[in-house]
Motif scaffolding. Sequence first.
Motif, PDB file in Angstrom:
ATOM      1  N   LYS A 185       0.844  -1.195   0.000  1.00  0.00           N
ATOM      2  CA  LYS A 185       0.000   0.000   0.000  1.00  0.00           C
ATOM      3  C   LYS A 185       0.876   1.241   0.000  1.00  0.00           C
ATOM      4  O   LYS A 185       1.954   1.264   0.587  1.00  0.00           O
ATOM      5  CB  LYS A 185      -0.911   0.021   1.228  1.00  0.00           C
ATOM      6  N   LYS A 186       0.369   2.296  -0.662  1.00  0.00           N
ATOM      7  CA  LYS A 186       1.099   3.557  -0.699  1.00  0.00           C
ATOM      8  C   LYS A 186       1.081   4.194   0.689  1.00  0.00           C
ATOM      9  O   LYS A 186       0.044   4.265   1.346  1.00  0.00           O
ATOM     10  CB  LYS A 186       0.460   4.497  -1.703  1.00  0.00           C
ATOM     11  N   VAL A 187       2.226   4.667   1.144  1.00  0.00           N
ATOM     12  CA  VAL A 187       2.355   5.307   2.444  1.00  0.00           C
ATOM     13  C   VAL A 187       2.179   6.814   2.253  1.00  0.00           C
ATOM     14  O   VAL A 187       2.840   7.418   1.413  1.00  0.00           O
ATOM     15  CB  VAL A 187       3.728   5.005   3.082  1.00  0.00           C
ATOM     16  N   TYR A 188       1.258   7.392   3.012  1.00  0.00           N
ATOM     17  CA  TYR A 188       1.035   8.834   2.948  1.00  0.00           C
ATOM     18  C   TYR A 188       1.796   9.489   4.089  1.00  0.00           C
ATOM     19  O   TYR A 188       1.386   9.438   5.232  1.00  0.00           O
ATOM     20  CB  TYR A 188      -0.461   9.145   3.049  1.00  0.00           C
ATOM     21  N   THR A 189       2.898  10.114   3.763  1.00  0.00           N
ATOM     22  CA  THR A 189       3.742  10.761   4.759  1.00  0.00           C
ATOM     23  C   THR A 189       3.541  12.263   4.679  1.00  0.00           C
ATOM     24  O   THR A 189       3.584  12.842   3.598  1.00  0.00           O
ATOM     25  CB  THR A 189       5.228  10.428   4.510  1.00  0.00           C
ATOM     26  N   GLU A 190       3.324  12.883   5.828  1.00  0.00           N
ATOM     27  CA  GLU A 190       3.214  14.333   5.872  1.00  0.00           C
ATOM     28  C   GLU A 190       4.602  14.909   6.112  1.00  0.00           C
ATOM     29  O   GLU A 190       5.286  14.525   7.046  1.00  0.00           O
ATOM     30  CB  GLU A 190       2.265  14.766   6.979  1.00  0.00           C
ATOM     31  N   GLU A 191       4.988  15.841   5.286  1.00  0.00           N
ATOM     32  CA  GLU A 191       6.288  16.498   5.411  1.00  0.00           C
ATOM     33  C   GLU A 191       6.136  17.666   6.379  1.00  0.00           C
ATOM     34  O   GLU A 191       6.205  18.816   5.993  1.00  0.00           O
ATOM     35  CB  GLU A 191       6.763  16.979   4.034  1.00  0.00           C
ATOM     36  N   PRO A 231       7.600  19.532   9.043  1.00  0.00           N
ATOM     37  CA  PRO A 231       8.251  20.842   9.260  1.00  0.00           C
ATOM     38  C   PRO A 231       8.267  21.712   8.008  1.00  0.00           C
ATOM     39  O   PRO A 231       8.181  22.923   8.098  1.00  0.00           O
ATOM     40  CB  PRO A 231       9.677  20.487   9.685  1.00  0.00           C
ATOM     41  N   GLU A 232       8.342  21.085   6.836  1.00  0.00           N
ATOM     42  CA  GLU A 232       8.395  21.862   5.603  1.00  0.00           C
ATOM     43  C   GLU A 232       7.004  22.294   5.145  1.00  0.00           C
ATOM     44  O   GLU A 232       6.814  23.404   4.668  1.00  0.00           O
ATOM     45  CB  GLU A 232       9.072  21.049   4.489  1.00  0.00           C
ATOM     46  N   VAL A 233       6.027  21.407   5.244  1.00  0.00           N
ATOM     47  CA  VAL A 233       4.661  21.684   4.798  1.00  0.00           C
ATOM     48  C   VAL A 233       3.746  21.621   6.020  1.00  0.00           C
ATOM     49  O   VAL A 233       3.579  20.562   6.603  1.00  0.00           O
ATOM     50  CB  VAL A 233       4.201  20.659   3.736  1.00  0.00           C
ATOM     51  N   LYS A 234       3.173  22.754   6.368  1.00  0.00           N
ATOM     52  CA  LYS A 234       2.314  22.815   7.547  1.00  0.00           C
ATOM     53  C   LYS A 234       0.861  22.864   7.114  1.00  0.00           C
ATOM     54  O   LYS A 234       0.483  23.703   6.296  1.00  0.00           O
ATOM     55  CB  LYS A 234       2.656  24.030   8.398  1.00  0.00           C
ATOM     56  N   ARG A 235       0.056  21.972   7.665  1.00  0.00           N
ATOM     57  CA  ARG A 235      -1.371  21.960   7.369  1.00  0.00           C
ATOM     58  C   ARG A 235      -2.071  22.976   8.260  1.00  0.00           C
ATOM     59  O   ARG A 235      -1.741  23.117   9.431  1.00  0.00           O
ATOM     60  CB  ARG A 235      -1.948  20.573   7.621  1.00  0.00           C
TER      61      ARG A 235
END
Length: 184
Positions: free
Chosen positions: A29-35, A37-41
């Motif tokens: 399965k594809k792993v959804y990683t949140e970046e 420190p670089e990309v803030k939601r």
Amino acid sequence: MAEQGKGGFFSEMFAPVGGFGVTFATMFKKVYTEEYPEVKRPTRPRFHGRHQLNRHPDGLEKCVGCELCAWACPADAILVEGADNDDTPGGTGRFSPGERFGKVYQINYLRCIFCGLCIEACPTRALTMTNFYELADDNRADLIFTKEQLLAPLQGGMSAPPHAMAPGMQERDYYQGKVSGDGS
């Protein structure tokens, strides 16, 4: 009866391998990683983040030093020491429209559980929570926020306390929202 025994035998024999089936199914399965420190939601509007002590439109503090927020805190993370406003000549001056103000106000973010009970306990709406959540630090002393760090910044038309209440206004006028930023 003999068939149930065989089914139980096979299920017991393959039980240790069943866990590998779950592992094998998730390996591709594809792993959804949140970046992070670089990309803030962006946070939700009602997110509980860092606290803020608010001001009235003329710059006086809304906190009256009642200490109800400290009493409501289940983690004992808030320290408030109230002091009396002193309008006499040579006195300390007026910091809030009430009789008292929060002379010392500290929130220990090492203990705070961000439950919001302090916000509910505040009778003057002086304490609110912002959406700011990045509170990590490598120094424990820097996570104890003081009154100066928690106070909302002065906006246009506000003057830094201590100063007198707006001319012709009483304490109740402040809490009814009748005071504007220009002091009238």
